[in-house]
Design a protein around this motif. Sequence first.
Motif, PDB file in Angstrom:
ATOM      1  N   THR A  29     -14.310 -10.578   3.720  1.00 48.44           N
ATOM      2  CA  THR A  29     -14.177  -9.722   2.454  1.00 48.44           C
ATOM      3  C   THR A  29     -15.173 -10.531   1.447  1.00 48.44           C
ATOM      4  OG1 THR A  29     -11.991  -8.828   2.827  1.00 48.44           O
ATOM      5  CG2 THR A  29     -13.103  -8.826   0.545  1.00 48.44           C
ATOM      6  N   LEU A  64     -15.280  -3.428   3.463  1.00 51.38           N
ATOM      7  CA  LEU A  64     -14.776  -3.282   2.113  1.00 51.38           C
ATOM      8  C   LEU A  64     -13.329  -2.335   2.256  1.00 51.38           C
ATOM      9  CD1 LEU A  64     -14.565  -3.806  -0.824  1.00 51.38           C
ATOM     10  CD2 LEU A  64     -16.118  -1.935  -1.430  1.00 51.38           C
ATOM     11  N   ALA A 118     -10.669  -4.033   3.847  1.00 53.93           N
ATOM     12  CA  ALA A 118     -10.117  -4.789   2.978  1.00 53.93           C
ATOM     13  C   ALA A 118      -8.968  -4.046   2.284  1.00 53.93           C
ATOM     14  CB  ALA A 118     -10.998  -5.632   2.527  1.00 53.93           C
ATOM     15  N   LEU A 138      -6.378 -13.521  -7.921  1.00 53.57           N
ATOM     16  CA  LEU A 138      -6.789 -12.304  -8.727  1.00 53.57           C
ATOM     17  C   LEU A 138      -8.487 -12.159  -8.486  1.00 53.57           C
ATOM     18  CD1 LEU A 138      -5.240 -12.993 -12.025  1.00 53.57           C
ATOM     19  CD2 LEU A 138      -4.630 -10.898 -10.486  1.00 53.57           C
ATOM     20  N   PHE A 166     -10.163 -12.919  -5.969  1.00 54.97           N
ATOM     21  CA  PHE A 166      -9.817 -12.345  -4.455  1.00 54.97           C
ATOM     22  C   PHE A 166      -9.726 -10.729  -4.433  1.00 54.97           C
ATOM     23  CE2 PHE A 166      -8.068 -11.330  -0.421  1.00 54.97           C
ATOM     24  CZ  PHE A 166      -9.294 -11.328   0.210  1.00 54.97           C
ATOM     25  N   MET A 167      -8.718 -10.575  -5.100  1.00 53.62           N
ATOM     26  CA  MET A 167      -8.080  -9.073  -5.177  1.00 53.62           C
ATOM     27  C   MET A 167      -9.101  -8.185  -5.729  1.00 53.62           C
ATOM     28  SD  MET A 167      -5.503  -9.312  -3.377  1.00 53.62           S
ATOM     29  CE  MET A 167      -4.926  -7.732  -3.533  1.00 53.62           C
ATOM     30  N   ARG A 203     -12.230  -8.610  -5.248  1.00 51.26           N
ATOM     31  CA  ARG A 203     -13.260  -8.572  -4.283  1.00 51.26           C
ATOM     32  C   ARG A 203     -12.683  -7.500  -3.403  1.00 51.26           C
ATOM     33  NH1 ARG A 203     -18.083  -9.299  -3.314  1.00 51.26           N
ATOM     34  NH2 ARG A 203     -19.081 -10.355  -1.611  1.00 51.26           N
ATOM     35  N   THR A 204     -11.849  -7.258  -3.226  1.00 52.00           N
ATOM     36  CA  THR A 204     -11.305  -6.335  -2.150  1.00 52.00           C
ATOM     37  C   THR A 204     -11.330  -4.867  -2.658  1.00 52.00           C
ATOM     38  OG1 THR A 204      -9.067  -6.001  -2.977  1.00 52.00           O
ATOM     39  CG2 THR A 204      -9.458  -8.070  -1.246  1.00 52.00           C
ATOM     40  N   LEU A 208      -9.895  -3.617  -5.253  1.00 53.70           N
ATOM     41  CA  LEU A 208      -8.614  -2.952  -5.860  1.00 53.70           C
ATOM     42  C   LEU A 208      -9.047  -2.313  -6.998  1.00 53.70           C
ATOM     43  CD1 LEU A 208      -5.352  -2.804  -5.869  1.00 53.70           C
ATOM     44  CD2 LEU A 208      -5.338  -5.204  -6.888  1.00 53.70           C
TER      45      LEU A 208
END
Lengths: 209, 209
Positions: free
Chosen positions: A122, A133, A136, B180, B182-183, B185-186, B188
Amino acid sequence: MDRSVKNCYPCHMARPRQFDEERVLHAVRDQFWNAGYAATSLQDLMRVSGLGKGSLYAAFGDKHQLFLRALRSYLDDSLGYLREKLDSAPRALDALRAFVMAPVSDPGGAAARRGCLMANSTCELATADPEVLAEAGRTYEGTTALVAECVVRAQKEGDVPADADPIETARALLAAQQGLVFMGRTGLDFDKLTATARSLAAQLLPGAG
Amino acid sequence: MDRSVKNCYPCHMARPRQFDEERVLHAVRDQFWNAGYAATSLQDLMRVSGLGKGSLYAAFGDKHQLFLRALRSYLDDSLGYLREKLDSAPRALDALRAFVMAPVSDPGGAAARRGCLMANSTCELATADPEVLAEAGRTYEGTTALVAECVVRAQKEGDVPADADPIETARALLAAQQGLVFMGRTGLDFDKLTATARSLAAQLLPGAG
DNA sequence: CGATTGATGGACCGTTCGGTCAAGAACTGC
DNA sequence: GCAGTTCTTGACCGAACGGTCCATCAATCG
């Protein structure tokens, strides 16, 4: 299309595969995990799989498709493992704690330094590769759902306050876990990482260990 | 060796640089940030910097050295910005909360999806590139120290329990923040990410927002 | 002005990249 | 044994890679 089913040849049997598809995916997955996507060349893939270029391309398509196959295989394994862990714990709260502490569950800390294939991929590819993406997004939504189910169970068992939002709680736990995964990848000393994991688990989950 | 000091030529002045080093580093940093290290080619670097190959190599060495220069420039900026933010807040607790919420401080969420150059680079390269790994270690130790200082101040101001270990608290906050990042970047959803950030900040820091 | 110097930009290098293809090997059904 | 089918192997491809080199340019100082 699907050649993994063995007995579906038209009328004459042809030369059978000389390799185990799962074995190859496993080897390839490790290579991508260690070196990343872009830094892995077809020669690397041939070396670790023991296959020639032609075989790789005939069986999996190009490099990118092979990568996605390996990634999905990894995710299936991981989500299956997580589901089992969450479901099999006698007490849901313990499972939640174990979930947060997962990045330090490997004794030596080698796994912590290696990180998670999905997380690494990711970070490397999310900007430019919509398929990664999407994978992920699906993965972490799925993980959130699983953890949220476990939170609900913990609430029924009286270990988590009933007024907590399960989904929101799950997201916070997941974010904390991924933060720990990342800190492990930066080379942070394993004992310090473990202490941080314990601290986070204690603050985000009720009850003393 | 160091040509950044202008007035050190032996006796005759030569042709002066026609580019601003900082400007180039900025452009190059953005390129690496968007595409990652391995996926960025020298042509990309020439395009975004507007320089020829010769100039790039003469000024910065090879691709890897240029990457490290850009990365360090990014880290200097980031740490400087963090230090200023932490020091300038009237109340340390507010600064700590802002630190955790930093990944969602950008209104649109574009920054959240882009992630952090150091984090992305660590995930992509930490296994194979010892220099990047060392930079990551230094960075997050430095960040921990800065945040720990701020925790101490918050303790003096009576906002954080005096018996909390500042370093350990700082590590937990940092891990939560990176989780956070990272999340985000996914991919979210930004509102959900914001809610999670608020939830984490509330659980890891005392006092109501 | 001419000598000297570093900056410049692009031609050029060998290598490696991802990907294709054809010829041969392995296997079954007839 | 032959036909039919698929798998395997490695040679081969054009393109792009990172990196080097050199003729040219611009600026200064004697």
